[in-house]
Design an enzyme around this catalytic site. Structure first.
Site, PDB file in Angstrom:
ATOM      1  N   HIS A 155      34.356  40.137  44.492  1.00  0.00           N
ATOM      2  CA  HIS A 155      33.416  40.940  43.714  1.00  0.00           C
ATOM      3  C   HIS A 155      32.611  40.092  42.737  1.00  0.00           C
ATOM      4  O   HIS A 155      32.037  40.601  41.775  1.00  0.00           O
ATOM      5  CB  HIS A 155      34.145  42.055  42.961  1.00  0.00           C
ATOM      6  CG  HIS A 155      35.147  42.793  43.791  1.00  0.00           C
ATOM      7  ND1 HIS A 155      36.472  42.448  43.830  1.00  0.00           N
ATOM      8  CD2 HIS A 155      34.987  43.821  44.654  1.00  0.00           C
ATOM      9  CE1 HIS A 155      37.109  43.249  44.678  1.00  0.00           C
ATOM     10  NE2 HIS A 155      36.230  44.092  45.192  1.00  0.00           N
TER      11      HIS A 155
HETATM   12  S1  FES Z   1      36.248  39.680  41.668  1.00  0.00           S
HETATM   13 FE1  FES Z   1      37.393  41.322  42.388  1.00  0.00          FE
HETATM   14  S2  FES Z   1      39.215  40.393  43.027  1.00  0.00           S
HETATM   15 FE2  FES Z   1      38.085  38.755  42.213  1.00  0.00          FE
END
Ligand code: FES
Length: 197
Positions: A155
């Site tokens: 993410h």
């Molecule tokens: S940014 Fe979501 S698990 Fe690393």
């Protein structure tokens, strides 16, 4: 005649009942035994400290060891990498490591016992992916001012080379630093800091 038949069936019933009771008895005795034995053995195996040999670790390189089923990174930072750390402070969420994500002896500007050697759990504090090691201080699609660090592709969370999280990413906390100690100059014990100075 019929008495024999009744006696026989009674005997059969009693035998069957005794077997069932015996069976239940066996289960009841086995379960407490397993319950008291298995977790401590499992816990011991899962929590056992692991050694990281850094004798061949070159500057700028990172090795990984497994501890409690998690990847633990051991990175040997260069002078340039060290110099970049304080310049990033304004862009970080917890630059002083105020959150309890590290033992006391790693609550310093480099988040480690020895300034050059970072030891950190390689698990993103967002949802548990393992971030990628991107050590080069070159512009990245996710950060044109990239000074080297760790990028989580799940993410988009970012961490610097001390495992400190950037502002404005999903991960809420710096990477965790596990308990550890030096057994010698080139051997680190991860998962045990008892008796360490
Ligand atoms: S940014 Fe979501 S698990 Fe690393």
């Amino acid at each position: 005649m019929s008495g024999d038949g009744v006696d026989t069936s009674k005997r059969r019933f009693l035998t069957a009942a005794a077997t069932v009771v015996g069976g239940i008895g066996a289960v009841y005795t086995a379960v407490p035994f397993l319950a008291s034995w298995m977790p401590s053995e499992r816990a011991k195996a899962a929590g056992a400290p692991v050694e990281a040999d850094i004798s061949k670790l070159e500057t700028g390189q990172m090795i990984r060891v497994q501890w409690r089923g998690k990847p633990v990174w051991v990175l040997k930072r260069s002078e340039e990498m060290m110099a970049a750390l304080p310049t990033l402070n304004p862009r970080l969420r917890d630059p002083e490591s105020l959150e309890p994500q590290q033992p006391e002896y790693a609550q310093n500007e480099w988040r480690s016992i020895k300034p050059k050697i970072l030891v950190a759990v390689g698990i993103c504090t967002h949802l548990g992916c393992s971030p990628s090691f991107v050590p080069e201080a070159t512009p990245q699609p996710y950060d044109p001012e990239w000074k080297g660090g760790f990028f989580c592709p799940c993410h988009g969370s970012r961490f610097d080379l001390a495992g400190r999280v950037f502002k404005g990413v999903p991960a809420p906390l710096n990477l965790e630093v596990p308990p550890y100690k030096y057994i010698s100059n080139t051997l680190i014990l991860v998962g045990d800091d008892t008796g360490a100075a």
